[in-house]
Structure formats: structure tokens, C-alpha cells
Design a protein around this motif. Structure first.
Motif, PDB file in Angstrom:
ATOM      1  N   THR A  11       0.853  -1.195   0.000  1.00  0.00           N
ATOM      2  CA  THR A  11       0.000   0.000   0.000  1.00  0.00           C
ATOM      3  C   THR A  11       0.882   1.237   0.000  1.00  0.00           C
ATOM      4  O   THR A  11       2.031   1.210   0.452  1.00  0.00           O
ATOM      5  N   ILE A  12       0.312   2.311  -0.525  1.00  0.00           N
ATOM      6  CA  ILE A  12       0.936   3.632  -0.487  1.00  0.00           C
ATOM      7  C   ILE A  12      -0.100   4.583   0.087  1.00  0.00           C
ATOM      8  O   ILE A  12      -1.279   4.233   0.196  1.00  0.00           O
ATOM      9  N   THR A  13       0.326   5.778   0.430  1.00  0.00           N
ATOM     10  CA  THR A  13      -0.605   6.769   0.963  1.00  0.00           C
ATOM     11  C   THR A  13      -0.687   7.939   0.004  1.00  0.00           C
ATOM     12  O   THR A  13       0.333   8.528  -0.355  1.00  0.00           O
ATOM     13  N   TRP A  14      -1.893   8.247  -0.433  1.00  0.00           N
ATOM     14  CA  TRP A  14      -2.156   9.396  -1.299  1.00  0.00           C
ATOM     15  C   TRP A  14      -3.121  10.300  -0.545  1.00  0.00           C
ATOM     16  O   TRP A  14      -4.243   9.894  -0.250  1.00  0.00           O
ATOM     17  N   GLN A  15      -2.679  11.488  -0.180  1.00  0.00           N
ATOM     18  CA  GLN A  15      -3.503  12.440   0.558  1.00  0.00           C
ATOM     19  C   GLN A  15      -4.153  11.792   1.786  1.00  0.00           C
ATOM     20  O   GLN A  15      -5.356  11.877   1.983  1.00  0.00           O
ATOM     21  N   ASP A  16      -3.369  11.118   2.577  1.00  0.00           N
ATOM     22  CA  ASP A  16      -3.829  10.452   3.804  1.00  0.00           C
ATOM     23  C   ASP A  16      -4.812   9.313   3.539  1.00  0.00           C
ATOM     24  O   ASP A  16      -5.542   8.902   4.431  1.00  0.00           O
ATOM     25  N   ARG A  17      -4.846   8.787   2.339  1.00  0.00           N
ATOM     26  CA  ARG A  17      -5.716   7.657   1.982  1.00  0.00           C
ATOM     27  C   ARG A  17      -4.839   6.481   1.561  1.00  0.00           C
ATOM     28  O   ARG A  17      -3.953   6.640   0.725  1.00  0.00           O
ATOM     29  N   LEU A  31      -2.118   5.057  -8.966  1.00  0.00           N
ATOM     30  CA  LEU A  31      -3.204   6.013  -8.757  1.00  0.00           C
ATOM     31  C   LEU A  31      -4.343   5.768  -9.747  1.00  0.00           C
ATOM     32  O   LEU A  31      -5.519   5.761  -9.360  1.00  0.00           O
ATOM     33  N   LEU A  32      -4.017   5.550 -11.000  1.00  0.00           N
ATOM     34  CA  LEU A  32      -5.059   5.283 -12.002  1.00  0.00           C
ATOM     35  C   LEU A  32      -5.825   4.004 -11.675  1.00  0.00           C
ATOM     36  O   LEU A  32      -7.053   3.962 -11.790  1.00  0.00           O
ATOM     37  N   ALA A  33      -5.119   2.969 -11.234  1.00  0.00           N
ATOM     38  CA  ALA A  33      -5.780   1.708 -10.883  1.00  0.00           C
ATOM     39  C   ALA A  33      -6.706   1.877  -9.690  1.00  0.00           C
ATOM     40  O   ALA A  33      -7.689   1.144  -9.548  1.00  0.00           O
ATOM     41  N   ALA A  34      -6.429   2.871  -8.841  1.00  0.00           N
ATOM     42  CA  ALA A  34      -7.268   3.155  -7.679  1.00  0.00           C
ATOM     43  C   ALA A  34      -8.391   4.146  -8.010  1.00  0.00           C
ATOM     44  O   ALA A  34      -9.127   4.571  -7.130  1.00  0.00           O
ATOM     45  N   GLY A  35      -8.505   4.527  -9.292  1.00  0.00           N
ATOM     46  CA  GLY A  35      -9.567   5.436  -9.709  1.00  0.00           C
ATOM     47  C   GLY A  35      -9.234   6.907  -9.532  1.00  0.00           C
ATOM     48  O   GLY A  35     -10.104   7.765  -9.644  1.00  0.00           O
ATOM     49  N   ILE A  36      -7.974   7.217  -9.282  1.00  0.00           N
ATOM     50  CA  ILE A  36      -7.546   8.615  -9.097  1.00  0.00           C
ATOM     51  C   ILE A  36      -6.920   9.091 -10.402  1.00  0.00           C
ATOM     52  O   ILE A  36      -5.829   8.666 -10.762  1.00  0.00           O
ATOM     53  N   GLY A  81       4.713   1.683   1.388  1.00  0.00           N
ATOM     54  CA  GLY A  81       4.645   2.718   2.403  1.00  0.00           C
ATOM     55  C   GLY A  81       4.889   4.128   1.895  1.00  0.00           C
ATOM     56  O   GLY A  81       4.849   5.080   2.667  1.00  0.00           O
ATOM     57  N   MET A  82       5.108   4.300   0.603  1.00  0.00           N
ATOM     58  CA  MET A  82       5.359   5.603   0.007  1.00  0.00           C
ATOM     59  C   MET A  82       4.221   6.571   0.338  1.00  0.00           C
ATOM     60  O   MET A  82       3.061   6.182   0.387  1.00  0.00           O
ATOM     61  N   ARG A  83       4.561   7.833   0.550  1.00  0.00           N
ATOM     62  CA  ARG A  83       3.573   8.881   0.790  1.00  0.00           C
ATOM     63  C   ARG A  83       3.658   9.901  -0.337  1.00  0.00           C
ATOM     64  O   ARG A  83       4.745  10.351  -0.683  1.00  0.00           O
ATOM     65  N   ALA A  84       2.518  10.255  -0.926  1.00  0.00           N
ATOM     66  CA  ALA A  84       2.474  11.214  -2.022  1.00  0.00           C
ATOM     67  C   ALA A  84       1.242  12.087  -1.902  1.00  0.00           C
ATOM     68  O   ALA A  84       0.256  11.711  -1.278  1.00  0.00           O
ATOM     69  N   SER A  85       1.323  13.263  -2.528  1.00  0.00           N
ATOM     70  CA  SER A  85       0.192  14.208  -2.511  1.00  0.00           C
ATOM     71  C   SER A  85       0.331  15.151  -3.705  1.00  0.00           C
ATOM     72  O   SER A  85       1.379  15.187  -4.336  1.00  0.00           O
TER      73      SER A  85
END
Length: 86
Positions: A11-17, A31-36, A81-85
Motif C-alpha cells: 500500500t501507499i498513501t495518497w492524501q492520507d488515503r 493512482l489510475l488503478a485506484a480510480g484517481i 509505504g510511500m507517501r504522495a500528494s
């Protein structure tokens, strides 16, 4: 719209999600696979932007990764564990 061929393994974190991903795939693909599909807005008009070329040419997918800004999501490999925003 986009779907995975293989199941996520981290898992990774995108905007605290929390977002499911596969280690080594591009952040943009995760991100695209997650619908973002919108990862930022333009400074002038506020128009949404997201992954477009998926090969580092267009700069539409600029994000902040682990505190470092202006990274192309299509060129950043996922690490657990990557964090991105935006």
C-alpha cells in the motif's frame, strides 16, 4: 476504467488515503488503478491535470513524493509505504 493484471502487494498513501499498489509499478499507474485520475490543478486556471503520456514527456502528473515536490508520478516507482500528494 483501469484495472490491474496482477493483485496489489503493498500500500501507499495518497492524501492520507491508503491505496493498494504493486512495488515497482509507477506511482501514476497505482493512482489510475485506484480510480484517481486527477493529481493536481494548474496554477493559472485551476484546470485539473493527471497522468497523460505515462512516459515522462508531458509533466501533467507532477506530485509531491516523500516531501519532494515536482516529481513526475509516471516516472516514480512505487515503494511500499510511500507517501504522495498533489
Amino acid at each position: 476504467m483501469f484495472e490491474r493484471v496482477e493483485p496489489p502487494d503493498c500500500t501507499i498513501t495518497w492524501q492520507d488515503r491508503e491505496i493498494p499498489a504493486r512495488a515497482g509499478e509507477s506511482l501514476a499507474a497505482a493512482l489510475l488503478a485506484a480510480g484517481i485520475n486527477r493529481v493536481r490543478v494548474t496554477g493559472m486556471s485551476g484546470a485539473p491535470r493527471g497522468p497523460f503520456c505515462m512516459m515522462g514527456v508531458c509533466f501533467d502528473c507532477l506530485v509531491t513524493v516523500e516531501g519532494e515536490g515536482a516529481r513526475q508520478a509516471c516516472m516514480v516507482p512505487v515503494v511500499a509505504g510511500m507517501r504522495a500528494s498533489p
